[in-house]
Scaffold this motif. Structure first.
Motif, PDB file in Angstrom:
ATOM      1  N   ILE A 419      12.209   9.812  -1.978  1.00 50.01           N
ATOM      2  CA  ILE A 419      12.548  10.668  -3.124  1.00 50.01           C
ATOM      3  C   ILE A 419      12.499  12.134  -2.715  1.00 50.01           C
ATOM      4  N   LEU A 420      11.437  12.523  -1.996  1.00 51.06           N
ATOM      5  CA  LEU A 420      11.314  13.919  -1.580  1.00 51.06           C
ATOM      6  C   LEU A 420      12.438  14.294  -0.622  1.00 51.06           C
ATOM      7  N   ALA A 421      12.763  13.400   0.302  1.00 51.90           N
ATOM      8  CA  ALA A 421      13.854  13.692   1.247  1.00 51.90           C
ATOM      9  C   ALA A 421      15.163  13.909   0.506  1.00 51.90           C
ATOM     10  N   ALA A 422      15.417  13.095  -0.514  1.00 47.05           N
ATOM     11  CA  ALA A 422      16.641  13.273  -1.302  1.00 47.05           C
ATOM     12  C   ALA A 422      16.629  14.619  -2.025  1.00 47.05           C
ATOM     13  N   ALA A 423      15.477  14.989  -2.579  1.00 38.22           N
ATOM     14  CA  ALA A 423      15.375  16.269  -3.293  1.00 38.22           C
ATOM     15  C   ALA A 423      15.597  17.443  -2.338  1.00 38.22           C
ATOM     16  N   LEU A 424      15.002  17.369  -1.150  1.00 35.14           N
ATOM     17  CA  LEU A 424      15.180  18.458  -0.193  1.00 35.14           C
ATOM     18  C   LEU A 424      16.627  18.531   0.310  1.00 35.14           C
ATOM     19  N   THR A 425      17.283  17.391   0.368  1.00 34.49           N
ATOM     20  CA  THR A 425      18.709  17.402   0.725  1.00 34.49           C
ATOM     21  C   THR A 425      19.515  18.131  -0.341  1.00 34.49           C
ATOM     22  N   VAL A 426      19.184  17.860  -1.606  1.00 36.28           N
ATOM     23  CA  VAL A 426      19.866  18.560  -2.700  1.00 36.28           C
ATOM     24  C   VAL A 426      19.597  20.055  -2.625  1.00 36.28           C
ATOM     25  N   LEU A 427      18.335  20.432  -2.391  1.00 33.28           N
ATOM     26  CA  LEU A 427      18.005  21.851  -2.304  1.00 33.28           C
ATOM     27  C   LEU A 427      18.727  22.517  -1.141  1.00 33.28           C
ATOM     28  N   THR A 428      18.807  21.845  -0.028  1.00 36.22           N
ATOM     29  CA  THR A 428      19.541  22.391   1.122  1.00 36.22           C
ATOM     30  C   THR A 428      21.001  22.633   0.757  1.00 36.22           C
ATOM     31  N   GLY A 429      21.583  21.678   0.011  1.00 35.64           N
ATOM     32  CA  GLY A 429      22.954  21.866  -0.433  1.00 35.64           C
ATOM     33  C   GLY A 429      23.100  23.062  -1.366  1.00 35.64           C
ATOM     34  N   ILE A 430      22.120  23.253  -2.255  1.00 35.01           N
ATOM     35  CA  ILE A 430      22.154  24.407  -3.172  1.00 35.01           C
ATOM     36  C   ILE A 430      22.132  25.708  -2.383  1.00 35.01           C
ATOM     37  N   LEU A 431      21.240  25.780  -1.413  1.00 32.34           N
ATOM     38  CA  LEU A 431      21.118  27.016  -0.634  1.00 32.34           C
ATOM     39  C   LEU A 431      22.329  27.238   0.263  1.00 32.34           C
ATOM     40  N   THR A 432      22.871  26.162   0.782  1.00 29.63           N
ATOM     41  CA  THR A 432      24.026  26.296   1.677  1.00 29.63           C
ATOM     42  C   THR A 432      25.263  26.773   0.920  1.00 29.63           C
ATOM     43  N   PHE A 433      25.454  26.226  -0.268  1.00 28.25           N
ATOM     44  CA  PHE A 433      26.659  26.551  -1.054  1.00 28.25           C
ATOM     45  C   PHE A 433      26.324  27.446  -2.243  1.00 28.25           C
ATOM     46  N   GLN A 434      25.304  28.306  -2.044  1.00 24.38           N
ATOM     47  CA  GLN A 434      24.881  29.146  -3.156  1.00 24.38           C
ATOM     48  C   GLN A 434      25.974  30.102  -3.608  1.00 24.38           C
ATOM     49  N   ALA A 435      26.828  30.566  -2.699  1.00 21.16           N
ATOM     50  CA  ALA A 435      27.893  31.495  -3.087  1.00 21.16           C
ATOM     51  C   ALA A 435      28.840  30.829  -4.078  1.00 21.16           C
ATOM     52  N   LYS A 436      29.188  29.587  -3.843  1.00 19.85           N
ATOM     53  CA  LYS A 436      30.075  28.873  -4.755  1.00 19.85           C
ATOM     54  C   LYS A 436      29.365  28.567  -6.066  1.00 19.85           C
TER      55      LYS A 436
END
Length: 718
Positions: A419-436
């Motif tokens: 569960i934590l790994a999935a959440a951190l994957t989501v957070l990484t995606g948020i930070l990576t595509f924060q401009a969009k």
């Protein structure tokens, strides 16, 4: 570049000096604190002084007297009931000196019987940060240690209650359980000269009286029940169906002709119960070392496995009714190979000294009979065959090597890890595509609020994975206190969060953890959102005052580090500056002073968002110091930011943007509110101006096209 002495007093250099000083303090705490902690732990009373009557009654009920053991082995005391010694009592501090989550070894006293059963355990001393001043968890720990009673004195042995029962202090509970099991085993092995098995070995030690029927029941003996009908069938298989056996049958088809049993004779539970003490002693002590025997017996019926011809010289004294086969090797026996039992038809057949016989592998015993032809000639045939394998209960196995102690929590937490790994994957995606993402105000707000709720409820309240200054200090001290890899890996979710925080800190700065992964920070921000929805008046200090208030988190960090080095007994009290234990891991189920303190901080946060994070958090101070190392700035700025535009500055909920428009990354929580404004072409002045220009251009009518075939005069075209 030349640096003047006067320049050192400027703000940037003051921050660098502060960072250097705090890093030095961290290093000092790592080096000095373990030595102080160990010296404090060594200054304890003797074992007998610590074993007060109430403690002794709890760890070994019924014991009337103790006597210290005077030898070079693990420190322990003999436990007596009357004049009988029944076991030992010991202290984990004396035997294994194991630490829990803190680097200070705890003291758990326990008892163990002579047969390796733990009788009870009580903790006398500890400095476990998530147990101190927490009555609920302390009671859970006492129940957990009580459940060790009746367990096996072996590291890795199962217990009635799992360490996770002490929610929020699982590492401490697991460490105490392991220390009790390991200490008990060490004490017993040294005192009783416990037989240590390093490979599968025939059990020549354990014995209890058992009947042949009981031995058949547990597999120690194999039985072949042969009826008269079975005899006729065996004759048919041998092609002797027109003959009768030499030993006549009596009764009907279902009458027993013989109950033949066989088994491996060397284990005392089989051989001694089978033939009696004296014949068994002949096998063990009256034959060359390593001699192996096969137990055979005839229990019921008119036929027996001996016969009479083993006494005949003409038959060469052969026991021609029994043979043993293993693989391709067969063994036959003569009278000299037989140890006879006196009171029943039961014998031990001695295998040759050079026999390549493996008692742990399957073998077969064949029982023979003879049929008489009319001319008097005897025809042998197989009456019954017994397939035999020595049961595991008669084989001593080496103690299983327990897996590394860190494996258990990782296996138990595999669902939470996923569960934590999935959440951190989501957070990484948020930070990576924060401009969009920042281009959609409503999507950003829903996504951020949802992630903060996940951080508070699941990471904080359910998984109890609140990273704190305690973890940071313990990680720094571990190498200097000889705490191995297991110490670092003992708390899977904290380990994963720590690694992710360290990587994100170097790449993006402090704000990734503080702004997205800190449960207490999430609680403050969610309450602040509620306060704004209720239109509570918000207050933020002026820029100059705020810079002074920012120093509070560095001062709280410095205070804790100082106490860790010079007054470790007071450090846990100072660590309560963080309300994380109260508000998150204990969910406000603590003493009233702690609850009042946590609620006061949350109340202040209703009017000044994340006031604790900004002005007092020691972990935030440590991360802010290390924020100077971050490599990437993803937050966008324009030349107009700060002059003349102050939109982002005013929209920042924690006022981490200076009037000049520069973002102070050490104070930024990466909430992306400023980026939402940055991409909003209806609020950001440069974008709004460009949008209006585009709209005006779109509203202007296009030039009328020339009519086909119409030629205008030259002067008209000019």
């Amino acid at each position: 570049m030349t640096i003047r002495i006067a320049d050192i007093t400027t703000a940037p250099f003051r921050r660098l000096w502060l960072a250097a000083a705090l890093l030095a303090a961290l290093l000092c705490s790592a080096i000095l604190a373990p030595a102080r902690a160990q010296s404090d732990g060594a200054a304890t009373a003797s074992l007998l002084d610590r074993l007060t009557p109430p403690v002794l009654a709890a760890i070994y009920p019924g014991v009337t007297r103790l006597a210290m053991v005077a030898d070079d082995g693990p420190v322990s005391a003999e436990a007596y009931i009357g004049d009988d010694m029944v076991g030992y009592v010991f202290s984990t501090l004396d035997v294994v000196r194991a630490p829990g989550y803190s680097s200070t070894p705890f003291d758990v006293v326990a008892g163990v019987t002579m047969d390796g059963t733990i009788t009870g355990a009580v903790v006398l001393f500890h400095r476990e940060p998530y147990l101190l001043n927490d009555r609920r968890r302390t009671e859970q720990l006492m129940m957990f240690l009580d459940a060790l009673e009746g367990g096996e004195a072996r590291l890795g042995a199962a217990t009635r209650i799992e360490p996770g029962f002490v929610a929020g202090a699982t590492i401490s509970a697991r460490a105490m359980r392991n220390a009790v099991q390991e200490s008990a085993r060490m004490v017993l092995r040294y005192r009783t000269e416990d037989f240590v098995v390093t490979e599968p070995t025939i059990d020549m030690i354990n014995f209890k009286p058992m009947s042949p029927e009981a031995l058949v029941g547990d597999g120690g003996l194999a039985i072949a029940r042969v009826t008269n009908a079975d005899v006729i069938a065996a004759l048919e298989r041998a092609g002797l169906g027109d003959l009768l056996p030499e030993v006549p049958m009596t009764g009907g088809p279902d009458n027993t002709y013989i109950d033949f049993v066989a088994g491996y004779a060397n284990p005392p539970r089989i051989g001694r119960n089978g033939v009696g003490l004296e014949p068994y002693d002949t096998l063990i002590n009256g034959t060359p070392e390593g001699t192996m025997g096969i137990f055979v017996a005839s229990l019921h019926g008119v036929y027996d496995h001996r016969g009479t011809r083993l006494n005949n010289l003409s038959n060469q004294f052969r026991l021609d009714r029994v043979s043993v086969t293993q693989g391709r090797q067969s063994y036959e026996f003569t009278k000299s190979d037989v140890i006879f039992a006196r009171q029943q038809i039961a014998d031990i057949l001695l295998l040759p000294k050079d026999a390549a016989f493996d008692p742990m592998k399957p073998w077969r015993a064949d029982l023979y009979a003879t049929a008489l032809r009319p001319d008097g000639q005897r025809e042998p045939f197989v009456l019954a065959s017994l397939d035999y394998t020595l049961p595991q209960g008669y084989i001593l196995m080496p103690e299983p090597t327990p897996p590394p102690v860190w494996v258990e929590p990782w296996v138990n937490a595999r669902v939470e890890i996923a569960i934590l790994a999935a959440a951190l994957t989501v957070l990484t995606g948020i930070l990576t595509f924060q401009a969009k993402l920042s281009q959609y105000r409503r999507v950003h707000r829903y996504l951020r609020t949802g992630f903060l709720l996940f951080t508070l409820v699941w990471i904080g309240w359910i998984a109890s994975a609140q990273l704190s200054i305690v973890h940071l200090i313990n990680y720094l001290k571990a190498p200097f206190a000889d705490l191995g890899l297991a110490f670092y890996l003992a708390e899977p979710l904290i380990v994963i969060l720590s690694i992710y925080t360290a990587i994100s800190l170097v790449l993006l700065g402090r704000g990734v953890f503080c702004g997205w992964l800190c449960p207490f920070g999430a609680l403050q921000e969610l309450l602040a959102n509620l306060a704004r929805a209720l239109k509570l008046r918000q207050w933020n200090p002026p820029e100059r005052l705020q810079r002074h208030l920012w120093m509070g988190k560095y001062l709280s960090l410095g205070l804790i580090l100082t106490l860790v080095v010079f007054a470790p007994e007071a450090a846990p009290v100072a660590e309560e500056i963080e309300p994380f234990k109260t508000a998150i891991t204990a969910m406000f189920v603590r003493g009233l002073p702690y609850v009042i303190y946590a609620l006061a901080l949350l109340t202040i946060g209703l009017f000044t968002e994340r006031a604790f994070c900004r002005f007092l958090c020691p972990l935030g101070g440590a991360l802010a110091v290390l924020d100077r190392l971050h490599m990437v700035d993803l937050l966008k700025r324009r030349p107009e930011c700060g002059n003349p535009c102050h939109l982002c500055e005013r929209s920042c909920p924690v006022r981490a943007i200076e009037r000049s428009g520069k973002i102070v990354m050490a104070e930024c929580f990466q909430c992306l509110d400023c980026q939402v404004e940055y991409y909003d072409d209806r609020r950001c002045p440069p974008l709004a101006k460009a949008r209006k220009q585009r709209e005006r251009a779109a509203r202007q009518p296009a030039a009328a096209p020339a009519m086909p075939g119409l030629v205008l005069p030259k002067e008209a075209t000019t």
